[in-house]
Design a protein around this motif. Structure first.
Motif, short mmCIF file in Angstrom:
data_model
loop_
_atom_site.label_atom_id
_atom_site.label_comp_id
_atom_site.label_asym_id
_atom_site.label_seq_id
_atom_site.Cartn_x
_atom_site.Cartn_y
_atom_site.Cartn_z
N HIS A 218 0.84 -1.20 0.00
CA HIS A 218 0.00 0.00 0.00
C HIS A 218 0.87 1.25 0.00
CE1 HIS A 218 -3.87 -2.01 1.75
NE2 HIS A 218 -3.44 -2.59 0.65
N ALA A 219 0.38 2.27 -0.67
CA ALA A 219 1.07 3.56 -0.74
C ALA A 219 0.77 4.37 0.52
CB ALA A 219 0.63 4.31 -1.99
N PRO A 220 1.57 5.40 0.80
CA PRO A 220 1.30 6.25 1.97
C PRO A 220 0.00 7.02 1.81
CG PRO A 220 3.53 6.59 1.15
CD PRO A 220 2.81 5.79 0.12
N HIS A 221 -0.56 7.40 2.95
CA HIS A 221 -1.74 8.25 2.95
C HIS A 221 -1.33 9.66 2.53
CE1 HIS A 221 -5.49 10.12 4.21
NE2 HIS A 221 -4.76 11.02 4.85
N SER A 222 -2.03 10.22 1.55
CA SER A 222 -1.73 11.56 1.05
C SER A 222 -2.88 12.50 1.37
CB SER A 222 -1.48 11.53 -0.46
OG SER A 222 -2.61 11.01 -1.14
N GLU A 223 -2.53 13.78 1.58
CA GLU A 223 -3.54 14.78 1.94
C GLU A 223 -3.05 16.13 1.46
OE1 GLU A 223 -6.24 15.99 5.85
OE2 GLU A 223 -4.64 14.52 5.99
N ALA A 224 -4.00 16.99 1.05
CA ALA A 224 -3.67 18.33 0.56
C ALA A 224 -3.23 19.21 1.72
CB ALA A 224 -4.86 18.95 -0.16
N LEU A 225 -2.17 19.99 1.49
CA LEU A 225 -1.66 20.89 2.52
C LEU A 225 -2.56 22.12 2.66
CD1 LEU A 225 2.19 20.86 1.81
CD2 LEU A 225 0.98 19.73 3.66
N CYS A 226 -2.71 22.61 3.89
CA CYS A 226 -3.52 23.79 4.18
C CYS A 226 -2.70 24.77 5.02
CB CYS A 226 -4.81 23.42 4.92
SG CYS A 226 -5.96 22.41 3.96
N ASP A 227 -3.02 26.06 4.88
CA ASP A 227 -2.35 27.07 5.69
C ASP A 227 -3.10 27.25 7.01
OD1 ASP A 227 -4.65 28.32 4.94
OD2 ASP A 227 -3.72 29.82 3.66
N GLU A 228 -2.73 28.30 7.76
CA GLU A 228 -3.33 28.51 9.07
C GLU A 228 -4.81 28.85 8.99
OE1 GLU A 228 -1.06 31.51 10.96
OE2 GLU A 228 0.73 30.27 11.21
N ASP A 229 -5.24 29.45 7.85
CA ASP A 229 -6.65 29.81 7.68
C ASP A 229 -7.49 28.68 7.11
OD1 ASP A 229 -6.07 32.34 8.62
OD2 ASP A 229 -5.61 33.11 6.61
N GLY A 230 -6.88 27.50 6.91
CA GLY A 230 -7.62 26.37 6.36
C GLY A 230 -7.70 26.35 4.86
N ASN A 231 -7.03 27.28 4.16
CA ASN A 231 -7.07 27.32 2.70
C ASN A 231 -6.01 26.37 2.13
OD1 ASN A 231 -9.04 29.39 2.72
ND2 ASN A 231 -7.43 30.90 3.08
N PHE A 232 -6.35 25.75 0.99
CA PHE A 232 -5.42 24.83 0.35
C PHE A 232 -4.22 25.61 -0.20
CE2 PHE A 232 -9.50 22.52 -0.13
CZ PHE A 232 -9.15 21.40 0.60
N ILE A 233 -3.04 25.04 -0.05
CA ILE A 233 -1.82 25.64 -0.59
C ILE A 233 -1.66 25.14 -2.02
CG2 ILE A 233 0.67 25.87 -0.31
CD1 ILE A 233 0.31 25.36 2.66
N LEU A 234 -1.52 26.08 -2.97
CA LEU A 234 -1.44 25.76 -4.39
C LEU A 234 -0.03 25.96 -4.90
CD1 LEU A 234 -4.72 27.55 -5.58
CD2 LEU A 234 -4.46 25.22 -4.72
N ASP A 235 0.32 25.21 -5.95
CA ASP A 235 1.62 25.36 -6.57
C ASP A 235 1.55 26.42 -7.66
OD1 ASP A 235 0.14 24.14 -8.50
OD2 ASP A 235 1.28 22.26 -8.53
N GLY A 236 2.60 26.52 -8.48
CA GLY A 236 2.62 27.53 -9.53
C GLY A 236 1.57 27.34 -10.59
N ASN A 237 1.09 26.11 -10.78
CA ASN A 237 0.05 25.83 -11.78
C ASN A 237 -1.35 25.91 -11.22
OD1 ASN A 237 2.08 25.31 -13.68
ND2 ASN A 237 2.25 23.16 -13.03
N GLY A 238 -1.50 26.32 -9.96
CA GLY A 238 -2.82 26.43 -9.36
C GLY A 238 -3.39 25.12 -8.86
N LYS A 239 -2.57 24.09 -8.71
CA LYS A 239 -3.05 22.80 -8.22
C LYS A 239 -2.68 22.63 -6.75
CE LYS A 239 -2.72 20.44 -12.69
NZ LYS A 239 -2.15 19.28 -13.42
N LYS A 240 -3.47 21.81 -6.05
CA LYS A 240 -3.21 21.57 -4.64
C LYS A 240 -1.89 20.82 -4.45
CE LYS A 240 -8.15 21.15 -3.62
NZ LYS A 240 -9.21 20.25 -3.10
N ILE A 241 -1.17 21.20 -3.41
CA ILE A 241 0.07 20.51 -3.07
C ILE A 241 -0.27 19.33 -2.17
CG2 ILE A 241 2.30 20.72 -1.93
CD1 ILE A 241 2.36 23.63 -2.71
N ILE A 242 0.04 18.14 -2.63
CA ILE A 242 -0.30 16.91 -1.91
C ILE A 242 0.95 16.43 -1.15
CG2 ILE A 242 -1.23 14.60 -2.09
CD1 ILE A 242 -3.17 16.77 -2.92
#
Length: 408
Positions: free
Chosen positions: A134-158
């Motif tokens: 089985h692969a590791p559990h992955s989850e989208a990163l969030c900042d202190e305000d609960g917003n998803f952190i996006l990369d340069g292409n506007g996609k969620k950082i997993i």
């Protein structure tokens, strides 16, 4: 850094478990359970929507060609007791420093290792083994305000927790190649702590061999007591106590709590943004209304108008100044007397009392010499009341609006 973690579990009917359902969960498949298929409320275990499965396979003795469904249904059919132990499971933490293909190959080697059991008399037992990585559990990163952190292409950082792990499911009974079925007696030594400690060392040797080839620090699968005693003897200091394994229940509770908190933070921010937008819109509308607001219409003292044949009319929006009784002189323009015109043909006018047909002070009614009622509109300045096409008044008797003396 790779960690040494191996844990053994027993799949037992006494716990209400089914080895077919456990195998379906580990392999992320749908398997038919023959033992419970006659129950009308039973549904076959289906975990095809579960993610994280990288690879899996079977290690079968004597050249058997079973599928995963056939293997574990045969195990369920052979065990008759209601408290029977059906299988053993090993959960092994795989090195994150190795690639996925290398971890798959290492899991296969571990499955082959545990499928055979050597006895002191030189005999060997073979067991059925079902392995899955089985692969590791992955989850989208969030900042202190609960917003998803996006990369340069506007996609969620997993982000994952580097927890590559394998599930090794072994049958409790060895395979009897002469009879072509499982053996009648179980090997109880495989339930002891000594056997488990020895198996950990054997698995550790396979894992450290791969790590040495990569130049990665090896892992120590000895117990904490042994390693701590050795550290005290060499350095005089005790090792840091190992962390306790929380298990899937506590881990899932933390994940759900964290997701719920981040979701609430995002919703609160959306509500706050909407409130700010509404407040800015109301402020803008209020400022626009104040800017475009017209000056109030000037009021005229109706008692100052003459009620003679020649009546003067004050021009629109011009304030009049009273000088003498019954006389008006405008401040900005000289008032001109209105000449008497020829009588116009009578138009249909509502035959109602003047007091009842006029509401408010918007109309001035006078009596002419010819006896007919004549009205003057103070809004538009028309003498002949039936000719007033602009102003309207409320008929209190018939409870309707009237316009220029004509009924709607």
């Amino acid at each position: 850094m790779a960690i040494a973690f191996i844990r053994g579990n027993a799949i037992s009917r006494l716990k209400g478990q089914s080895v077919v359902a456990n195998a379906a969960y580990r392999a992320c498949e749908k398997l038919h359970d023959e033992r419970h298929c006659h129950d009308p409320d039973h549904k076959d275990p289906d975990y095809r929507s579960k993610s994280g499965h990288l690879a899996g396979g079977l290690v079968l003795p004597g050249g058997k060609e079973w599928t995963r469904e056939e293997l574990w249904n045969a195990v369920e059919a052979y065990e008759k007791r209601i408290d029977a132990r059906l299988a053993k499971e090993l959960i092994i933490a795989m090195p994150k420093e190795l690639s996925v293909d290398e971890n798959i190959s290492l899991t296969k080697e571990i499955a082959i290792l545990v499928s055979t059991e050597l006895h002191p008399d030189g005999t060997e037992d073979e067991y059925c083994v079902d392995w899955n990585l089985h692969a590791p559990h992955s989850e989208a990163l969030c900042d202190e305000d609960g917003n998803f952190i996006l990369d340069g292409n506007g996609k969620k950082i997993i982000e994952d927790n580097d927890n590559y792990h394998s599930h090794i499911l072994m049958s409790e009974r060895a395979w009897d190649s002469e009879l072509g079925t499982f053996k009648r007696l179980k090997d109880r030594k495989r339930n002891s702590k000594e056997w488990m400690s020895e198996l950990k060392l054997r698995i550790g040797e396979l894992m450290n061999k791969r790590l040495r080839e990569k130049g990665i620090p090896e892992v120590d699968f000895r117990s904490f007591e042994e390693r701590n005693a050795e550290a005290i003897e060499k350095t005089g200091k005790e090792l840091e106590a190992p962390q306790k394994h929380r298990g899937p229940i506590g881990t899932n509770m933390d994940r759900k709590r964290r997701r719920r908190i981040n979701k609430i933070k995002r919703e609160l921010k959306m509500v706050q943004d909407e409130l700010n937008r509404i407040e800015a819109k109301e402020k803008f509308e209020k400022a626009s209304k104040k800017k475009n607001q017209h000056s109030p219409r000037s009021k005229v003292d109706l008692s100052a108008w003459q009620t003679s044949d020649e009546t003067v009319v004050a021009p629109k929006n011009i304030k009049a100044k009273k000088v003498e009784k019954n006389t008006f002189i405008p401040t900005s323009a000289k008032m001109q007397p209105i000449q008497k015109s020829k009588p116009k043909p009578a138009l249909p006018v509502a035959k109602l009392p003047i007091a009842a047909s006029i509401k408010g002070n918007n109309q001035n009614v006078s009596t002419r010499k010819n006896g007919g009622p004549q009205s003057r509109c103070f809004l538009c300045g028309v003498i002949e009341y039936p000719d007033c096409k602009k102003c309207r008044f409320w008929d209190e008797v018939k409870d309707v609006f009237r316009d220029s003396g004509y009924e709607f």
